[in-house]
Design a protein around this motif. Structure first.
Motif, PDB file in Angstrom:
ATOM      1  N   GLY A 121     -63.013 -23.579  51.239  1.00 52.84           N
ATOM      2  CA  GLY A 121     -64.064 -24.473  50.760  1.00 52.84           C
ATOM      3  C   GLY A 121     -64.038 -25.803  51.484  1.00 52.84           C
ATOM      4  N   VAL A 123     -71.885 -34.151  44.862  1.00 58.32           N
ATOM      5  CA  VAL A 123     -72.422 -33.497  46.058  1.00 58.32           C
ATOM      6  C   VAL A 123     -73.630 -32.647  45.686  1.00 58.32           C
ATOM      7  N   ALA A 124     -73.537 -31.932  44.560  1.00 58.79           N
ATOM      8  CA  ALA A 124     -74.671 -31.134  44.101  1.00 58.79           C
ATOM      9  C   ALA A 124     -75.881 -32.024  43.824  1.00 58.79           C
ATOM     10  N   ALA A 143     -70.403 -34.658  51.058  1.00 57.35           N
ATOM     11  CA  ALA A 143     -69.709 -33.373  51.105  1.00 57.35           C
ATOM     12  C   ALA A 143     -68.376 -33.497  51.816  1.00 57.35           C
ATOM     13  N   ALA A 162     -67.060 -27.478  53.789  1.00 52.26           N
ATOM     14  CA  ALA A 162     -67.554 -28.840  53.559  1.00 52.26           C
ATOM     15  C   ALA A 162     -67.325 -29.725  54.773  1.00 52.26           C
ATOM     16  N   GLN A 186     -68.945 -25.875  48.201  1.00 55.14           N
ATOM     17  CA  GLN A 186     -68.806 -26.405  46.841  1.00 55.14           C
ATOM     18  C   GLN A 186     -68.496 -25.276  45.854  1.00 55.14           C
ATOM     19  N   GLY A 211     -65.206 -33.404  49.297  1.00 58.73           N
ATOM     20  CA  GLY A 211     -64.499 -32.151  49.520  1.00 58.73           C
ATOM     21  C   GLY A 211     -63.057 -32.386  49.921  1.00 58.73           C
ATOM     22  N   VAL A 222     -67.380 -31.999  42.623  1.00 59.48           N
ATOM     23  CA  VAL A 222     -68.467 -31.221  43.218  1.00 59.48           C
ATOM     24  C   VAL A 222     -69.823 -31.703  42.692  1.00 59.48           C
TER      25      VAL A 222
END
Length: 425
Positions: free
Chosen positions: A348, A414-415, A254, A352, A318, A258, A411
């Motif tokens: 954002g 990270v998801a 993240a 992060a 995210q 990010g 993103v």
């Protein structure tokens, strides 16, 4: 055995240990002060570094290399400064970073006086150590923090960066006057302020960061005694240590990705706005709003991470990055949707960074923590430099919308880091 008579037969009492909560409060205050003071050094010269290199070299194409070298310098300094912190405490690590940056600023001033640009580039590389120290200051705020207050402490130190980011560029005017007094090129004057700011940052941590928060932590394992190797072996295992902890890997992902999203979009936004006829005042306002999104609300982000948890705030970050990319990428020639998107992009990034840094720091053993933190800062700066370098060609080939879409795709990893542990359970 005691006799009941004061001072007779009583066992000697152990020396009183410093109150951990009081030391933590003092540590945060000192770090905020040092961050604000030293941050002026970075903010004051970032607006003039490229101009000075262009003036000394006579090449506009070399102007952008100043920021690139500072970023690269931060990446190179992060791991050694972290290893120094582990060996001798935060005062040594942070203070050395700011002293190296002060030395780099002096090298730049000497190069400006002589009219040589190669030494100026070397000085920019050393100045990157200040950026590495600024980043590691946020981790120092968590050394003694209670688990429910770590993100809040970290976020306050991140917020202190706002001072240098906002006030520093406004020193260009006084810097030009200073340059005339010292018979230097006009853009070089701000580096005089940088020397003073970096030395002041060192002085604050050297004199006030006592006791050292990192040295108050429990002693490391026997294998980590002072006689054991502290750099090669520890840094060789830092990444493996992160990979062994799903939470630490999520925090690192993240944090790093990010940062890549933010740098890639932010770097080319002024170019996009200029291509559509936006004035310099609109461009400047957009970047100022973006910086406000990055830093101004970070204390609120930290409180949310402490109350709601690190992962929910990372998820919020995210989502904000995706919305920011959609808003800015579909704005076309309209400047205000771009400005709104850049604010959300900064917010954002803040989510992060604050939540990701806290999750990473608390998910590794204290003995590994400084090197893992240095590794994260190195990766942040490397991907930031890569994002800035690649954003230009992507903008040229696919437009501003394509650049935002490419950035938003970061993103997805990270998801995946957030979802995979749930699927395993």
């Amino acid at each position: 055995m005691t006799t009941g008579i004061p001072g007779v037969g009583a066992e000697p009492s152990a020396p009183a240990l410093p109150d951990r909560a009081a030391v933590q409060r003092r540590t945060v205050r000192v770090l905020v002060t040092a961050q604000a003071v030293a941050g002026l050094g970075m903010g004051s010269m970032l607006s003039s570094g490229g101009l000075l290199v262009e003036r000394l070299s006579g090449s506009a194409s070399l102007a952008g290399i100043a920021t690139t070298l500072i970023t690269l310098g931060a990446a190179l300094a992060a791991v050694p400064l972290a290893a120094l912190s582990r060996a001798r405490g935060r005062r040594a690590g942070l203070g050395t970073g700011w002293l190296l940056a002060a030395a780099g600023s002096l090298v730049v001033l000497a190069a400006a006086r002589l009219g040589w640009y190669p030494p100026a580039l070397a000085g920019m590389l050393l100045i990157g150590a200040a950026s590495a120290a600024n980043l590691q200051s946020r981790y120092a705020a968590t050394d003694l923090a209670e688990p429910g207050a770590r993100a809040g402490a970290l976020s306050v130190v991140v917020w202190a960066t706002t001072v240098g980011s906002v006030l520093g560029p406004n020193l260009s005017g006084p810097g030009e006057h200073t340059a005339r007094l010292l018979h230097l090129p006009p853009p070089a004057g701000t580096f005089v302020f940088s020397v003073a700011a970096f030395v002041a940052g060192w002085a604050v941590v050297h004199t006030r960061l006592r006791p050292d928060p990192l040295l108050m932590l429990p002693a490391p394992a026997p294998a980590d005694t002072p006689g054991a190797p502290r750099f090669t072996a520890r840094m060789g295992s830092a990444l493996r240590h992160v990979r062994s902890s799903p939470a630490a890997l999520t925090g690192l992902g993240a944090l790093v990705l990010g940062h890549a999203v933010m740098v890639a979009v932010m770097t080319m936004t002024p170019v996009h706005l200029a291509h559509h006829g936006a004035s310099l005042s609109v461009i400047g306002f957009t970047i100022s709003v973006h910086i406000a999104g990055m830093y101004a609300l970070s204390p609120l982000v930290g409180k949310a991470a402490d109350r709601l948890g690190r992962v929910p705030v990372i998820l919020l970050g995210q989502a904000l990055l995706v919305v920011a990319a959609l808003l800015a990428g579909t704005a076309g020639s309209r400047p205000w949707p771009v400005t709104s998107g850049l604010f959300l992009l900064g917010l954002g990034w803040s989510c992060a960074t604050v939540a990701g840094s806290t999750l990473l720091s608390e998910s590794v053993d204290p003995g590994h923590r400084p090197e893992v933190e240095g590794l994260s800062d190195t990766l942040m700066n490397l991907v930031g430099a890569a994002g800035g370098a690649l954003s230009g060609p992507v903008l040229a080939d696919y437009g501003y919308g394509g650049l935002n879409a490419a950035a938003a795709s970061l993103v997805v990893p990270v998801a995946a880091l957030l979802v995979l542990p749930l699927r395993r359970k």
